[in-house]
Design a protein around this motif. Structure first.
Motif, PDB file in Angstrom:
ATOM      1  N   ARG A 121       0.926  -1.177  -0.066  1.00 31.94           N
ATOM      2  CA  ARG A 121       0.098   0.203  -0.018  1.00 31.94           C
ATOM      3  C   ARG A 121       0.892   1.206   0.055  1.00 31.94           C
ATOM      4  O   ARG A 121       2.122   1.388   0.600  1.00 31.94           O
ATOM      5  CB  ARG A 121      -0.940   0.235   1.288  1.00 31.94           C
ATOM      6  CG  ARG A 121      -1.861  -1.115   1.268  1.00 31.94           C
ATOM      7  CD  ARG A 121      -2.739  -1.034   2.512  1.00 31.94           C
ATOM      8  NE  ARG A 121      -3.382  -2.381   2.741  1.00 31.94           N
ATOM      9  CZ  ARG A 121      -4.259  -2.650   2.094  1.00 31.94           C
ATOM     10  NH1 ARG A 121      -4.920  -1.948   0.842  1.00 31.94           N
ATOM     11  NH2 ARG A 121      -5.153  -3.777   2.180  1.00 31.94           N
ATOM     12  N   PHE A 122       0.546   2.340  -0.617  1.00 30.31           N
ATOM     13  CA  PHE A 122       0.965   3.606  -0.528  1.00 30.31           C
ATOM     14  C   PHE A 122      -0.145   4.608  -0.577  1.00 30.31           C
ATOM     15  O   PHE A 122      -1.383   4.277  -0.573  1.00 30.31           O
ATOM     16  CB  PHE A 122       1.993   3.924  -1.554  1.00 30.31           C
ATOM     17  CG  PHE A 122       1.333   4.029  -2.995  1.00 30.31           C
ATOM     18  CD1 PHE A 122       1.218   5.495  -3.504  1.00 30.31           C
ATOM     19  CD2 PHE A 122       0.761   3.028  -3.504  1.00 30.31           C
ATOM     20  CE1 PHE A 122       0.876   5.675  -4.818  1.00 30.31           C
ATOM     21  CE2 PHE A 122       0.302   3.364  -4.832  1.00 30.31           C
ATOM     22  CZ  PHE A 122       0.365   4.459  -5.547  1.00 30.31           C
ATOM     23  N   SER A 123       0.001   6.003  -0.443  1.00 32.11           N
ATOM     24  CA  SER A 123      -1.152   6.860  -0.228  1.00 32.11           C
ATOM     25  C   SER A 123      -2.108   6.868  -1.255  1.00 32.11           C
ATOM     26  O   SER A 123      -3.017   7.214  -1.060  1.00 32.11           O
ATOM     27  CB  SER A 123      -0.361   8.139  -0.065  1.00 32.11           C
ATOM     28  OG  SER A 123       0.404   8.680  -1.382  1.00 32.11           O
ATOM     29  N   GLY A 124      -1.745   6.479  -2.592  1.00 30.13           N
ATOM     30  CA  GLY A 124      -2.449   6.548  -3.598  1.00 30.13           C
ATOM     31  C   GLY A 124      -3.111   5.212  -3.956  1.00 30.13           C
ATOM     32  O   GLY A 124      -3.840   5.360  -5.074  1.00 30.13           O
ATOM     33  N   GLY A 125      -2.800   4.133  -3.253  1.00 28.20           N
ATOM     34  CA  GLY A 125      -3.484   2.942  -3.704  1.00 28.20           C
ATOM     35  C   GLY A 125      -2.727   1.659  -3.386  1.00 28.20           C
ATOM     36  O   GLY A 125      -1.974   1.676  -2.206  1.00 28.20           O
ATOM     37  N   VAL A 126      -3.042   0.536  -4.069  1.00 29.95           N
ATOM     38  CA  VAL A 126      -2.152  -0.692  -3.678  1.00 29.95           C
ATOM     39  C   VAL A 126      -1.439  -1.117  -4.967  1.00 29.95           C
ATOM     40  O   VAL A 126      -1.831  -0.786  -6.135  1.00 29.95           O
ATOM     41  CB  VAL A 126      -3.251  -1.656  -3.230  1.00 29.95           C
ATOM     42  CG1 VAL A 126      -3.675  -1.339  -1.841  1.00 29.95           C
ATOM     43  CG2 VAL A 126      -4.228  -2.052  -4.069  1.00 29.95           C
ATOM     44  N   TYR A 127      -0.386  -1.762  -4.906  1.00 32.18           N
ATOM     45  CA  TYR A 127       0.314  -2.249  -5.991  1.00 32.18           C
ATOM     46  C   TYR A 127       1.015  -3.597  -5.745  1.00 32.18           C
ATOM     47  O   TYR A 127       1.241  -3.914  -4.632  1.00 32.18           O
ATOM     48  CB  TYR A 127       1.256  -1.159  -6.435  1.00 32.18           C
ATOM     49  CG  TYR A 127       2.411  -0.780  -5.410  1.00 32.18           C
ATOM     50  CD1 TYR A 127       3.623  -1.504  -5.350  1.00 32.18           C
ATOM     51  CD2 TYR A 127       2.104   0.044  -4.251  1.00 32.18           C
ATOM     52  CE1 TYR A 127       4.616  -1.537  -4.712  1.00 32.18           C
ATOM     53  CE2 TYR A 127       3.251   0.160  -3.410  1.00 32.18           C
ATOM     54  CZ  TYR A 127       4.245  -0.438  -3.466  1.00 32.18           C
ATOM     55  OH  TYR A 127       5.509  -0.476  -2.661  1.00 32.18           O
TER      56      TYR A 127
ATOM     57  N   LYS B 267      10.713  -6.272  -7.195  1.00 31.50           N
ATOM     58  CA  LYS B 267       9.555  -5.945  -6.822  1.00 31.50           C
ATOM     59  C   LYS B 267       9.800  -4.417  -6.541  1.00 31.50           C
ATOM     60  O   LYS B 267      10.726  -4.065  -5.623  1.00 31.50           O
ATOM     61  CB  LYS B 267       8.732  -6.572  -5.780  1.00 31.50           C
ATOM     62  CG  LYS B 267       8.374  -8.091  -6.062  1.00 31.50           C
ATOM     63  CD  LYS B 267       7.480  -8.120  -6.956  1.00 31.50           C
ATOM     64  CE  LYS B 267       6.762  -9.529  -7.067  1.00 31.50           C
ATOM     65  NZ  LYS B 267       5.297  -9.618  -7.197  1.00 31.50           N
ATOM     66  N   HIS B 268       9.138  -3.463  -7.109  1.00 27.45           N
ATOM     67  CA  HIS B 268       9.343  -1.928  -6.732  1.00 27.45           C
ATOM     68  C   HIS B 268       7.988  -1.232  -6.516  1.00 27.45           C
ATOM     69  O   HIS B 268       6.802  -1.859  -6.894  1.00 27.45           O
ATOM     70  CB  HIS B 268       9.902  -1.505  -8.080  1.00 27.45           C
ATOM     71  CG  HIS B 268       9.418  -1.471  -9.155  1.00 27.45           C
ATOM     72  ND1 HIS B 268       8.744  -0.205  -9.786  1.00 27.45           N
ATOM     73  CD2 HIS B 268       9.283  -2.265 -10.244  1.00 27.45           C
ATOM     74  CE1 HIS B 268       8.167  -0.581 -10.882  1.00 27.45           C
ATOM     75  NE2 HIS B 268       8.481  -1.791 -11.403  1.00 27.45           N
ATOM     76  N   ASP B 269       8.009  -0.145  -6.190  1.00 26.11           N
ATOM     77  CA  ASP B 269       7.028   0.783  -5.967  1.00 26.11           C
ATOM     78  C   ASP B 269       6.618   1.317  -7.189  1.00 26.11           C
ATOM     79  O   ASP B 269       7.322   1.283  -8.382  1.00 26.11           O
ATOM     80  CB  ASP B 269       7.228   1.820  -4.830  1.00 26.11           C
ATOM     81  CG  ASP B 269       8.238   2.657  -5.317  1.00 26.11           C
ATOM     82  OD1 ASP B 269       7.897   3.513  -5.928  1.00 26.11           O
ATOM     83  OD2 ASP B 269       9.167   2.361  -4.885  1.00 26.11           O
ATOM     84  N   PRO B 270       5.487   1.818  -7.358  1.00 30.02           N
ATOM     85  CA  PRO B 270       4.829   2.461  -8.663  1.00 30.02           C
ATOM     86  C   PRO B 270       5.440   3.636  -9.148  1.00 30.02           C
ATOM     87  O   PRO B 270       5.266   4.044 -10.305  1.00 30.02           O
ATOM     88  CB  PRO B 270       3.194   2.400  -8.508  1.00 30.02           C
ATOM     89  CG  PRO B 270       3.088   2.746  -7.136  1.00 30.02           C
ATOM     90  CD  PRO B 270       4.220   2.018  -6.332  1.00 30.02           C
ATOM     91  N   LYS B 271       6.241   4.261  -8.246  1.00 27.80           N
ATOM     92  CA  LYS B 271       6.452   5.641  -8.625  1.00 27.80           C
ATOM     93  C   LYS B 271       7.768   5.776  -9.702  1.00 27.80           C
ATOM     94  O   LYS B 271       7.558   6.300 -10.714  1.00 27.80           O
ATOM     95  CB  LYS B 271       6.726   6.478  -7.690  1.00 27.80           C
ATOM     96  CG  LYS B 271       5.882   6.892  -6.687  1.00 27.80           C
ATOM     97  CD  LYS B 271       5.831   7.773  -5.478  1.00 27.80           C
ATOM     98  CE  LYS B 271       4.394   7.818  -4.977  1.00 27.80           C
ATOM     99  NZ  LYS B 271       4.273   8.840  -3.839  1.00 27.80           N
ATOM    100  N   PRO B 272       8.691   4.875  -9.506  1.00 28.16           N
ATOM    101  CA  PRO B 272       9.800   4.918 -10.656  1.00 28.16           C
ATOM    102  C   PRO B 272       9.495   4.256 -11.877  1.00 28.16           C
ATOM    103  O   PRO B 272       8.953   3.300 -11.671  1.00 28.16           O
ATOM    104  CB  PRO B 272      10.849   4.380  -9.797  1.00 28.16           C
ATOM    105  CG  PRO B 272      10.373   3.401  -8.859  1.00 28.16           C
ATOM    106  CD  PRO B 272       9.229   3.979  -8.506  1.00 28.16           C
ATOM    107  N   SER B 273       9.903   4.595 -12.827  1.00 22.06           N
ATOM    108  CA  SER B 273       9.714   4.147 -14.293  1.00 22.06           C
ATOM    109  C   SER B 273      10.704   2.943 -14.365  1.00 22.06           C
ATOM    110  O   SER B 273      11.877   2.806 -13.540  1.00 22.06           O
ATOM    111  CB  SER B 273      10.118   5.052 -15.357  1.00 22.06           C
ATOM    112  OG  SER B 273      11.513   5.533 -15.191  1.00 22.06           O
ATOM    113  N   ALA B 274      10.562   2.019 -15.331  1.00 20.02           N
ATOM    114  CA  ALA B 274      11.427   0.864 -15.514  1.00 20.02           C
ATOM    115  C   ALA B 274      12.817   1.448 -16.004  1.00 20.02           C
ATOM    116  O   ALA B 274      13.745   0.832 -15.466  1.00 20.02           O
ATOM    117  CB  ALA B 274      11.013   0.032 -16.859  1.00 20.02           C
ATOM    118  N   SER B 275      12.926   2.426 -16.575  1.00 23.14           N
ATOM    119  CA  SER B 275      14.083   2.940 -16.852  1.00 23.14           C
ATOM    120  C   SER B 275      14.959   3.442 -15.675  1.00 23.14           C
ATOM    121  O   SER B 275      16.201   3.365 -15.550  1.00 23.14           O
ATOM    122  CB  SER B 275      14.158   4.078 -18.297  1.00 23.14           C
ATOM    123  OG  SER B 275      13.343   5.078 -17.734  1.00 23.14           O
TER     124      SER B 275
END
Length: 142
Positions: free
Chosen positions: A9-15, A70-78
């Motif tokens: 979980r993070f402030s904007g949702g789940v991932y 496994k990573h959080d949704p904020k950083p891009s793959a690059s």
């Protein structure tokens, strides 16, 4: 090895995001072996831990590196790929001078990245295609 779903979980949702990244030394030269390979693995693990990510799989080969993280949704793959590449190149070239003379830049500028999940693309497509067939959607006006 089966990958278990671990929703975060993070402030904007789940991932639950996984990323498979592969990168190679310049000219795909087999220069990552022995102490260099051991140190490279240590450096990758340190960078991943520092960023709060989780390594699911890591394989260091003489001519390429495979990382499943496994990573959080904020950083891009690059961003995830380049963080590991830039950091490890700088440190390895400082600690192993023979790498500087053989390869001015240690890694190729390119890499391979693919998202990895526990739900297949076929399952997602089937869910999209059949959403109006679900009992709770029929005739409710929404």
């Amino acid at each position: 090895m089966a990958v278990t779903r671990k929703v975060r979980r993070f402030s904007g949702g789940v991932y639950d995001l996984g990323l498979h990244v592969v990168w190679c030394p310049k000219y795909r030269r087999p220069v990552v072996g022995g102490q260099v390979a051991s140190r490279l693995e240590e450096l990758i693990r340190a960078k991943v831990d520092e960023r709060g990510r989780e390594i699911v799989g890591l394989e260091v080969m003489p001519d390429h590196v495979r990382l499943f993280v496994k990573h959080d949704p904020k950083p891009s793959a690059s961003y995830v790929a380049n963080q590991s590449k830039n950091f490890t190149s700088r440190v390895l070239r400082e600690e192993f001078p023979h790498l500087r003379s053989k390869l001015p830049p240690l890694w190729l500028s390119s890499y391979f990245a693919a998202s990895v999940g526990v739900v297949s693309a076929e399952t997602v497509q089937r869910n999209i295609d059949t959403q109006w067939e679900r009992p709770w959607k029929k005739g409710d006006g929404s």
